[in-house]
Design an enzyme around this catalytic site. Structure first.
Site, mmCIF file in Angstrom:
data_model
loop_
_atom_site.group_PDB
_atom_site.id
_atom_site.type_symbol
_atom_site.label_atom_id
_atom_site.label_comp_id
_atom_site.label_asym_id
_atom_site.label_seq_id
_atom_site.Cartn_x
_atom_site.Cartn_y
_atom_site.Cartn_z
ATOM 1 N N ILE A 120 55.636 3.629 8.942
ATOM 2 C CA ILE A 120 54.746 3.168 9.879
ATOM 3 C C ILE A 120 54.762 3.318 11.429
ATOM 4 C CG2 ILE A 120 52.943 1.253 10.206
ATOM 5 C CD1 ILE A 120 52.946 2.451 7.341
ATOM 6 N N ASN B 287 57.347 -11.574 12.698
ATOM 7 C CA ASN B 287 58.528 -10.453 12.959
ATOM 8 C C ASN B 287 57.867 -10.014 14.519
ATOM 9 O OD1 ASN B 287 59.147 -7.492 12.577
ATOM 10 N ND2 ASN B 287 60.099 -8.554 11.026
ATOM 11 N N CYS C 214 64.370 -1.961 12.297
ATOM 12 C CA CYS C 214 63.223 -1.034 11.779
ATOM 13 C C CYS C 214 63.666 0.360 11.902
ATOM 14 C CB CYS C 214 62.012 -1.130 12.662
ATOM 15 S SG CYS C 214 60.648 0.330 12.134
ATOM 16 N N LYS D 282 66.668 -10.219 11.111
ATOM 17 C CA LYS D 282 66.514 -9.328 9.983
ATOM 18 C C LYS D 282 67.403 -8.027 9.983
ATOM 19 C CE LYS D 282 62.812 -7.201 7.197
ATOM 20 N NZ LYS D 282 61.299 -7.236 6.976
ATOM 21 N N GLY E 265 63.715 -7.247 -0.754
ATOM 22 C CA GLY E 265 64.171 -5.873 -1.267
ATOM 23 C C GLY E 265 63.928 -5.559 -2.907
#
Ligand code: FAD
Ligand code: FAD
Ligand code: FMN
Ligand code: FMN
Ligand code: FES
Ligand code: FES
Lengths: 309, 259, 309, 259
Positions: A71, A99, A130, A165, A243
């Site tokens: 994305i 986030n 990311c 994260k 996950g």
């Protein structure tokens, strides 16, 4: 007594299940399907300082037991989120995790400062993993010192707890986890996606316009479980595990591995009612397995393994 | 929007690699807008891992019956074609925004232009337009004669022009050749098919029109941003520079988005 | 002309398909099912200097779209392999690749020296990526300098080409690939398994006695494709690609990504006739896609992407 | 050893979570040795990803019919239980080494001791032993009365003793309690069941015996070393310190391997 009650820094959750960032927008779409108050918490799409257009399409590709996405952190930017998305969420009585992502440390700190002062934000999830943007994102997540430095800076300006994260695309995740813990992280989120690729045989080119993408879904579950197991034994801060969670059993497996709460990503696409369905199924399965309080099983696996040594 | 197990009533092949499946279930009563689509979970479990978007090709509300018409491309559609009557598949829908028909008045002429598996949603649309008293002209593009499907069904709604790339039936060439040769005029056009076709139709056809788009999807409801497309004129609207094909579309006014 | 002919250092293969190390023993079991001469080559189980007993059982666990294994390099040791396993393979007219492993560099070099002098060994696959042993194995595969050093030592004593089998459990595989190339590697094998874990909810403990295991199968294919794509653009030596090959299309995808030949592992368990079935299906699929010679598609994906820049 | 699609002829439930499926196909003619197993590919594709080992419970060679009896445990066996007559599943076999019966002479007494889903392979064995003229005593262990299956079938072969842990039928306790209470002696015993049971039987039963083992498998044919077990006395044999359950076993002479 609520057997599913889950207490994490900043997050008082009536069950351990939240949607994973990027798989749930800012909640408005799924709110048409069910009452978001059923969720333990909500974690919204990555927010950056300025609006981002994201990557060209195709942005997703199917893989065996999983999917790739690229994305590219498309989002309307900090001020739009503050003015439109977060206020809309105020009508729900669930903790909101935001986030955040950026190109540079100052992007992150600016977003963290503002977001953490929003009325209904309970925690920040610091996205240093990311894989789909050239600058920022994963670059911060693959070196312990860089990750720690950013964590420290973000912590310094944040009014709410910060969960970092982590990226699974690393040789050893433990030193990174320890470094961000030392830098003041209140918790960890793991795992983000594994870097992957698919090629379209007809065109001879990668399916994704961005070429590579992040692998999520059931396929990556064993990697997530392993990393959470490893990390949970070396850090004292709680872990939000994710996950490849698709089934009630997966939630229990993540918690036994060492997670204190879980996030559901890809499963929302395959079953739009995944989160409420999972939450609903938890107690029955706990009964079958003789689990009284859910929070009691976190890290059970490593405890049992240590006992038998 | 429901996610319901629908029962297969009928499964049949219409043309090489083209199948039609009829499904039954309560949620079908909600599927009133042609151009909307459903998200199909081919079978339980993780193989295939994603849902498949398929357009609503027809609905018989009283019978609670939904028709989908699909081409067998990859694993998902091939597995779907193997399902037999009596089996159930989970179908999530209706999704997206369909073809607007409110402005159409009795006596208006509507042009439907479809290519390949872009044709199915136009059938349900055509039926609704015909019910409104509109006159229907349909142009259907195929590669060759043997690929043709739904021709007779569209003939019941009005005039049908077939184009084939190899000239084995109807007009030789593309749907745009047929548009150029049209004797009569039309008030509104509706088109669905592969992107190159959509681009060509948008350039060739006149007057207000609506195009239905395709893109790879994740969620199908606007939450994951997998399926975005760009506005042609980003300045013109509410601030968002993009549209989500799954929820803002799949149908857009001609000229609104970059194809 | 044989459209499937594949030429790699030391390996003249009539098709690009070999079984992956550890999934095919030393060939004797599968020889009962079909003629091994159908294979492009054979790659046998890891051989160590001394016999190894491997890990306790359970050694395998199922995962979504894949499996975990923790065999732990069980093998009968160098001399047994030289005296029994390799001579048995002499009746076949296919190149033999021997996968070698060790605790220390001297183990590796001793095995390499002897094995590479065996009559029917065409190449060595240097296993620096086994995730299932405490010492040796993966420890050599996660640092570029260590990997290069071992490669150089093994090359120095080997009479046949050496393929270095890389671990995917690294932050950046490219520098490792480049380092072993500089150190003299004749080719690369990639990828070995991803480190994973599963927990048994009933016992609360990891399913595998070894706790963690190597994830293989369809689930890891996108990771393999991505790594091969990345590495093939940065090195000039050929790559034997593996990781989740189950279908003819997968072979073509690996080759377009940059592999010159492929190895099939887990698929042999799910379809015992996987290798001959895949080989048989190749030409038909090449016809459908208009591929004349198979070797012409290696790296096609990156070539096409460069053209469009 | 063939890998063949077998057609489901019959699927029925025998007890809670216990199912019996009958399959038909050419390769079944090869399945002559009781104690061997087959490796079942539950459905095409990667879900579930591994094959499932199931023992040959019975074979009717002339009818080319194979019987499997299985407990629904996880995803694979649950999916299997959902398959209906007419469907086909891929079955690879026969695999492994079965129960040796060569030494059994007419008039010998054979003791069969089975627990839970260790019972099915003993049935095919019992039938072959009975054909040889051996006298059969069968001890079948269950948790409770309602779990019992195959009792009548074994009764056709000889004497049957049932044990239940809760005493709801037959001898209360374990199969070893029944062994200890046996009035008559026996020449050979054969046993299959969970490991704790096998260990107990090996300690309790007398004379030559054979145990059938279980372990998680990868390949099922001896190539991957997933399923090894250790020899009790590694020094005694050819040099290999281990046995592969899938190909050296699943049946071993009692006392040969560590359970
Ligand atoms: C709104 C919409 C409506 C559609 N309506 C129809 C229809 O009525 N009839 C029909 O035959 N086809 C239709 N399509 C295309 C159809 O979704 C794809 O052909 C189908 O998903 C391919 O799945 P597969 O398993 O055969 O292929 P695979 O190659 O196995 O699919 C792999 C993945 O790519 C996606 N994908 C592949 N091709 C497309 C595509 N063209 N568009 C979107 N996703 C794709 C799949 O959904 C899946 O996630 C529609 C697509 C969209 C977006
Ligand atoms: C030689 C042999 C013969 C067998 N015969 C029978 C029989 O006749 N009837 C019967 O009910 N069961 C039998 N079993 C056990 C049977 O294989 C398992 O119950 C079954 O594989 C479980 O699959 P699942 O999908 O239900 O469970 P899951 O938990 O989904 O299985 C996950 C994985 O673990 C493996 N596994 C789980 N339990 C076992 C086990 N006990 N032994 C070996 N692998 C296991 C599965 O094969 C699969 O790979 C036999 C096992 C072996 C080794
Ligand atoms: C379409 C998509 C978009 C995502 N966007 C984000 C994001 O914006 N920020 C983030 O930290 N993670 C993002 N992720 C990663 C998920 O939050 C999650 O970590 C990952 O998908 C693994 O969980 P899953 O297997 O349940 O999907 C995204 C994942 C997907 C599939
Ligand atoms: C049971 C098993 C044993 C393996 N043993 C070895 C080994 O001895 N040496 C080695 O280099 N790789 C070994 N591997 C890794 C495979 O060779 C291969 O790299 C990996 O499984 C990915 O391919 P696949 O997905 O096709 O199985 C083993 C894999 C499995 C599943
Ligand atoms: S498919 Fe998720 S936003 Fe359109
Ligand atoms: S299962 Fe592979 S050796 Fe036994």
């Amino acid at each position: 007594m609520n057997r599913l009650q889950t207490e994490l820094p900043g997050l008082s959750m009536k069950n351990p299940v939240m949607p994973a960032s990027g798989c749930f927008g800012f909640g408005q779409e799924f709110a048409k399907l069910y009452d978001l108050n059923k969720l333990g918490a909500i974690c919204v799409k990555a927010v950056t300082l300025d609006e981002r257009a994201g990557n060209p399409t195709p942005r997703v590709a199917e893989t065996p037991g999983g999917m790739l996405n690229a994305i590219g952190l498309q989002n309307p930017g900090l001020s739009h989120v503050l003015e439109n998305e977060l206020p809309w969420l105020e009508k729900y009585d669930i903790p909101v995790v935001v986030n955040i992502a950026g190109y540079e440390p100052t992007d992150y700190t600016e977003v963290a400062r503002e977001i953490s002062r929003a009325k209904n934000v309970s925690a920040i999830e610091l996205n240093i993993s990311c894989p789909n943007v050239k600058e920022g994102g994963i670059a911060f997540g693959t070196h312990a010192a860089t990750a720690a430095d950013l964590t420290e800076k973000v912590k310094a300006v944040s009014n709410v707890p910060v969960y970092v994260k982590l990226s699974p695309n690393v040789t050893d995740i433990v030193p990174i986890a320890k470094a961000v813990e030392s830098a003041g992280a209140d918790g960890l989120s793991m795992i983000n996606t594994l870097l992957g690729m698919r090629i379209d045989l007809k065109t001879g080119k990668p399916v994704l316009a961005n070429k590579t993408g992040g692998l999520s879904g059931a396929a990556i579950k064993p990697v997530a479980i392993r990393m959470i197991y490893e990390v949970s034994q070396q850090v004292d801060i709680p872990i939000i595990g994710m996950g490849g969670i698709f089934e009630v059993d997966d939630i229990l497996e993540f918690m036994m591995a060492g997670a204190s709460a879980v996030a559901v990503g890809t499963a929302n696409f395959i079953d739009p009612f995944a989160c409420p369905n999972l939450i609903e199924g938890l107690e029955k399965r706990m009964d079958e397995l003789g689990i009284d309080k859910l929070s009691s099983i976190t890290g059970r696996s490593s405890l049992l393994c240590r006992q038998t040594l | 929007m429901k996610d319901e197990y629908l029962k297969i009533k009928e499964q049949k092949q219409l043309a090489p690699n083209i199948f039609q499946v009829k499904l039954q279930g309560k949620s079908i009563r909600e599927m009133t807008a042609p151009g909307q689509f459903v998200h199909v979970k081919i079978q339980p479990g993780i193989d295939p891992s994603l849902r498949r978007p398929l357009s609503i090709a027809d609905v018989e509300a009283e019978k609670e019956e939904l028709t989908l018409i699909y081409r067998t491309e990859g694993r998902g559609t091939k597995l779907l074609a193997g399902k037999v009557p009596g089996e159930e598949i989970k179908v999530f829908g209706p999704l997206g925004k369909g073809f607007p028909t409110d402005a159409v008045k009795s006596g208006d002429t509507c042009l439907l232009v479809g290519g390949g598996v872009g044709i199915p949603p136009l059938y349900y649309l055509g039926r609704q337009l015909a019910e409104k008293g509109a006159e229907i002209i349909t142009i259907l593009g195929f590669r060759k004669a043997e690929d043709i499907f739904l021709e007779e069904e569209f003939q019941q709604l009005g005039k049908v022009i077939i184009t084939t790339e190899d000239g084995s039936k109807g007009v030789k060439g593309y749907v745009t050749d047929a548009i150029n040769q049209l004797a009569s005029s039309y008030d509104t056009y509706y088109t669905c098919g592969p992107n190159p076709m959509l681009r060509a139709v948008e350039e060739t056809a006149k007057g207000p029109g609506f195009v239905s788009m395709e893109e790879r999807m994740g969620c199908g409801i606007g939450a994951c941003l997998a399926c975005v497309c760009q506005l042609k004129d980003p300045g013109s609207t509410s601030g968002r520079k993009y549209r989500k094909i799954c929820s803002d579309g799949p149908v857009f006014p001609a000229g609104e988005v970059l194809i």
